[in-house]
Design an enzyme around this catalytic site. Structure first.
Site, PDB file in Angstrom:
ATOM      1  N   TRP A   1       0.817  -1.223   0.000  1.00 38.53           N
ATOM      2  CA  TRP A   1       0.000   0.000   0.000  1.00 38.53           C
ATOM      3  C   TRP A   1       0.850   1.273   0.000  1.00 38.53           C
ATOM      4  O   TRP A   1       0.347   2.336   0.259  1.00 38.53           O
ATOM      5  CB  TRP A   1      -0.906   0.019   1.247  1.00 38.53           C
ATOM      6  CG  TRP A   1      -2.059  -0.923   1.134  1.00 38.53           C
ATOM      7  CD1 TRP A   1      -3.309  -0.613   0.681  1.00 38.53           C
ATOM      8  CD2 TRP A   1      -2.097  -2.320   1.442  1.00 38.53           C
ATOM      9  NE1 TRP A   1      -4.115  -1.738   0.690  1.00 38.53           N
ATOM     10  CE2 TRP A   1      -3.397  -2.794   1.158  1.00 38.53           C
ATOM     11  CE3 TRP A   1      -1.162  -3.226   1.933  1.00 38.53           C
ATOM     12  CZ2 TRP A   1      -3.784  -4.119   1.344  1.00 38.53           C
ATOM     13  CZ3 TRP A   1      -1.537  -4.546   2.112  1.00 38.53           C
ATOM     14  CH2 TRP A   1      -2.839  -4.983   1.823  1.00 38.53           C
TER      15      TRP A   1
ATOM     16  N   CYS B   1      -7.037  -4.253  -1.704  1.00 35.83           N
ATOM     17  CA  CYS B   1      -8.275  -4.952  -1.325  1.00 35.83           C
ATOM     18  C   CYS B   1      -9.121  -5.398  -2.510  1.00 35.83           C
ATOM     19  O   CYS B   1      -9.609  -6.511  -2.528  1.00 35.83           O
ATOM     20  CB  CYS B   1      -9.089  -4.114  -0.344  1.00 35.83           C
ATOM     21  SG  CYS B   1      -9.691  -2.567  -1.011  1.00 35.83           S
TER      22      CYS B   1
ATOM     23  N   HIS C   1     -13.239   0.028   1.459  1.00 34.90           N
ATOM     24  CA  HIS C   1     -12.582  -1.269   1.601  1.00 34.90           C
ATOM     25  C   HIS C   1     -13.464  -2.286   0.884  1.00 34.90           C
ATOM     26  O   HIS C   1     -14.687  -2.166   0.880  1.00 34.90           O
ATOM     27  CB  HIS C   1     -12.396  -1.621   3.074  1.00 34.90           C
ATOM     28  CG  HIS C   1     -11.740  -2.956   3.262  1.00 34.90           C
ATOM     29  ND1 HIS C   1     -10.613  -3.330   2.564  1.00 34.90           N
ATOM     30  CD2 HIS C   1     -12.062  -4.016   4.038  1.00 34.90           C
ATOM     31  CE1 HIS C   1     -10.282  -4.566   2.916  1.00 34.90           C
ATOM     32  NE2 HIS C   1     -11.144  -4.995   3.804  1.00 34.90           N
TER      33      HIS C   1
ATOM     34  N   ASP D   1     -13.138 -11.900   3.841  1.00 37.71           N
ATOM     35  CA  ASP D   1     -12.222 -10.814   3.473  1.00 37.71           C
ATOM     36  C   ASP D   1     -10.808 -11.371   3.371  1.00 37.71           C
ATOM     37  O   ASP D   1     -10.254 -11.851   4.345  1.00 37.71           O
ATOM     38  CB  ASP D   1     -12.282  -9.708   4.536  1.00 37.71           C
ATOM     39  CG  ASP D   1     -11.529  -8.456   4.118  1.00 37.71           C
ATOM     40  OD1 ASP D   1     -10.833  -8.498   3.081  1.00 37.71           O
ATOM     41  OD2 ASP D   1     -11.630  -7.439   4.828  1.00 37.71           O
TER      42      ASP D   1
ATOM     43  N   TYR E   1      -5.416   5.115   0.007  1.00 41.98           N
ATOM     44  CA  TYR E   1      -6.840   4.860   0.220  1.00 41.98           C
ATOM     45  C   TYR E   1      -7.121   4.154   1.541  1.00 41.98           C
ATOM     46  O   TYR E   1      -8.244   4.143   2.033  1.00 41.98           O
ATOM     47  CB  TYR E   1      -7.440   4.076  -0.964  1.00 41.98           C
ATOM     48  CG  TYR E   1      -7.289   2.578  -0.869  1.00 41.98           C
ATOM     49  CD1 TYR E   1      -8.278   1.782  -0.301  1.00 41.98           C
ATOM     50  CD2 TYR E   1      -6.141   1.934  -1.337  1.00 41.98           C
ATOM     51  CE1 TYR E   1      -8.142   0.410  -0.210  1.00 41.98           C
ATOM     52  CE2 TYR E   1      -6.003   0.567  -1.246  1.00 41.98           C
ATOM     53  CZ  TYR E   1      -7.000  -0.194  -0.679  1.00 41.98           C
ATOM     54  OH  TYR E   1      -6.859  -1.544  -0.582  1.00 41.98           O
TER      55      TYR E   1
END
Length: 706
Positions: free
Chosen positions: A241, A276, A341, A364, A537
């Protein structure tokens, strides 16, 4: 007389695929298909030819199916071919249908709870009064998958028409971006590509899920949520990220799952890099390939509750400077708020839970927090998340916080019991919208295919039911109870409002503005700071773009405005991927010590890729696709590259370098393609350059007969 010897076994891969809803798998449509793909709990047909005529009085023919290298009771099926065999949903049977000299036609039925995977077959023959056996090993793959069309299968969906979307649709959209500028990013799932099922089998083996567990969609989806990230067992994707992707593929450059899964299968190494929506895209591909109904879900303004308080806590110093750690939990990452997300819903019944918790389950694969010691999450019944029933398996508490935590701000206060006094609490900030793709619609350019499913995840914000569901969760958590006990009445006679910024096109200026209203009968001295920061993000701050601090006096019953102008030259050099910005404002009233803070996220908007076709597309005939894009910046774009994917063209994915393009000019490339599927096919494109990336485009087009 000798036992029968097998000449050939054939399973009619194409004919069996029709009733089994597996006809879209590419390998079934080969010239001479060698792979059979069927669904459990439903009969399929085969034929065996021997070296001599079959004699019913003398010959015994046994089929032995097995899964894995050490078959046990659940992973082996053994039955004799019999004319009087009666199919049964709980057992293996093999019914003899026709005898023609050397050739027998038969029908195999499998249990509806069968583990899914690649099954091997042996044909064992012997004479009735002789122990001597002949064994024939069938050398082709037989995939047996979940069967959501079968009412007895745990993945069954009553509204079977929805399976056209949640199992059979190989293209979709993922909603990404901050709440005000969320857009659907097209994604090619490609679950029917020849490489996908072998990649799924390799993943399951690497995750070490026992073969006899592979018929249980609860265990399977939990494992999929673990193995799609590389954190525990060298799974499919490496999450990253920080904007540094030079040694791999930037998450925004992917157009779909197939390139990722084929790279994983080929190198047997985790693929760099995912975020994600990339994890969620791959999860949907894997679930749909295996026959588990699945969809991608985006939660706008998503909480990451790192300390199980069902709150997202932000801490400030006495002078209202924001702290970047949690003082109550300094060794752990602090709570964070992601612009959005993305996770997955998967569909199944839940015989392990009380009635009422079947249907959609959240899983997830993005590695955020561990669950039972590993980076996995779910399946959490969406109904349990909505009701705040956090004791049910699995991870309901974490998911409840993601969509419904309260945002609490705390300021250091030596006199307060916790060492911090509450500044304010916001019940509306988290989980603003939960979105997924609407079934049966694909809108390449607009938002017609967006479905709002917030009401499945939570009651309407501010209603009694919504508060009760959250407090239901709080009741079960000692830590959450302490936090919620502090919500106190603060003296606040000055009202602050941070003005929303809706949209800013890249290259344009914007202003950060706070309205202040003093409702008291005395003047107030206010110390305030305004700032604009570029952010990733997931809420991690990148670079301060501009900040100002100062004092302002607001007379009794008066209003004032404070603001700063942020120019494009201030922010352009500091933008990070996806061009997200955070504006923040903090204030403290000197006379009353009232403190206030607020922030807002928005995205600097970029252009889309235009995809056009100069002529009609005819199957198996060369054609041309034209990709174009206008440079929105006052500087040239360098190091340009387009990536284009479609499951309906030969070669599937193309990466094409393009020339530099001057400021405000149009960049256009032509690409030769050859369609190889009739009907509607979908194209997904991404563009990157040194100065600008994360640019997307999509198109749908009909392919016709020649």
């Amino acid at each position: 007389m000798e036992p029968l010897l097998v000449d050939v076994v054939h399973f009619y891969p194409r004919e069996n695929a029709q009733p089994h809803n597996t006809v879209k798998f590419e390998v079934v449509n080969d010239e001479d298909p060698k792979t059979t793909i069927v669904r459990r709990g439903q009969p399929f047909n085969g034929v065996v030819r021997f070296n001599r005529p079959y004699n019913e009085a003398e010959d015994l023919v046994q089929l032995v199916f097995s899964l894995g290298d050490k078959p046990q009771m659940e992973t082996q099926g053994s039955m004799y071919l019999r004319q009087d065999a009666v199919p049964n949903k709980h057992t293996w049977t093999a019914k003899l249908i026709a005898i023609q000299d050397n050739t027998l036609s038969f029908e195999v039925s499998t249990p509806v709870t069968l583990p899914v995977g690649v099954w091997a077959l042996q044909v064992v023959t012997r004479l009735k009064n002789s122990p001597e056996r002949a064994v024939y090993d069938f050398d082709q793959d037989i995939y047996i998958l979940f069967n959501p069309w079968n009412p007895d299968d745990q993945t069954y969906m009553e509204d079977c028409s929805l399976l056209q979307e949640y199992v059979l649709n190989d293209v979709g959209k993922v909603w990404v971006g901050p709440i005000k500028t969320t857009r659907g990013k097209p994604w090619s799932y490609g679950q029917f590509d020849a490489v996908v099922l072998p990649a799924c089998m390799f993943m399951l083996d690497r995750a070490d899920i026992p073969f006899h567990h592979r018929g249980d969609p609860i265990k399977m989806t939990r494992v999929i949520s673990r193995i799609v990230n590389s954190n525990d067992d060298d799974g499919v994707l490496v999450g990253r990220w920080d904007g540094q992707y030079e040694d791999g593929t930037a998450p925004s450059d992917w157009t779909g799952s197939v390139d990722i899964l084929s790279q994983f299968l080929e190198t047997q190494e985790p693929v760099p890099y995912g975020q994600c929506w990339v994890f969620a895209g791959v999860v949907t591909t894997v679930c749909r390939a295996l026959g588990i109904p699945s969809r991608v879900v985006s939660n706008l303004v998503s909480a990451h509750d790192a300390n199980s308080t069902l709150t997202v806590d932000k801490y400030y110093t006495e002078t209202m400077e924001e702290l970047d750690y949690d003082p109550n939990n300094p060794e752990k990452a602090p709570d964070s708020i992601w612009n959005y997300h993305v996770w997955n819903d998967v569909w199944m019944s839940r015989p392990d839970l009380p009635a009422g918790y079947g249907g959609w389950q959240a899983i997830d694969a993005t590695p955020q927090e561990t669950s039972q010691g590993m980076y996995q999450c779910g399946p959490a019944p969406v109904e349990a998340i909505k009701q705040g029933v956090i004791g049910l398996s699995y991870d309901v508490e974490f998911m409840l916080a993601s969509v419904n935590a309260d945002l609490m701000r705390w300021r250091k206060d030596p006199e307060a019991e916790l060492g911090y006094a509450m500044v304010d609490t916001n019940n509306y900030h988290i989980g603003r919208k939960v979105l997924t793709k609407k079934p049966f619609v694909f809108d390449p350019i607009g938002d017609e295919d967006r479905e709002d499913i917030t009401a499945l995840y939570k009651y309407k914000e501010g209603t009694t039911s919504e508060r009760l569901a959250l407090m239901n969760g709080v009741r079960f958590s000692e830590r959450a109870r302490r936090y919620y006990a502090v919500i106190s009445t603060l003296k606040s006679d000055v009202k602050f409002t941070l003005r929303d910024i809706d949209t800013v096109n890249i290259g344009k200026d914007f202003r950060v503005t706070v309205d202040i209203e003093n409702t008291s009968n005395e003047g107030r001295n206010i110390k305030a700071s305004l700032s604009a920061t570029s952010v990733f993000y997931n809420g991690v701050r990148a670079d301060m773009v501009k900040k100002t601090e100062g004092k302002i006096f607001v007379g009794p019953q008066k209003k004032e405005v404070i603001s700063i102008l942020v120019r494009s030259e201030d922010y352009l050099p500091k933008l990070v991927e996806y061009c997200n910005m955070k504006i923040s404002a903090m204030a403290i009233v000197e006379e009353t010590k009232q403190s206030w803070a607020d922030d807002d996220d928005f995205q600097i908007l970029k252009p889309n890729i235009n995809i056009k076709f100069n002529d009609d597309l005819i199957i198996n005939q060369p054609s041309t696709v034209v990709l174009s894009l206008r440079n929105p910046l006052d500087r040239p774009l360098t190091g340009c590259e387009f990536r284009l994917t479609s499951s309906g063209i030969t070669g599937r994915t193309f990466r094409v370098p393009a020339a530099d393009v001057a400021s405000y000019e149009v960049l256009q490339i032509e690409l030769p393609i050859q369609p190889n599927k009739l009907g509607k096919i979908n194209f997904v494109a991404t563009f990157k350059s040194v100065e600008l990336r994360d640019i997307n485009g999509a198109a749908s087009v009909e392919v016709m007969e020649g």
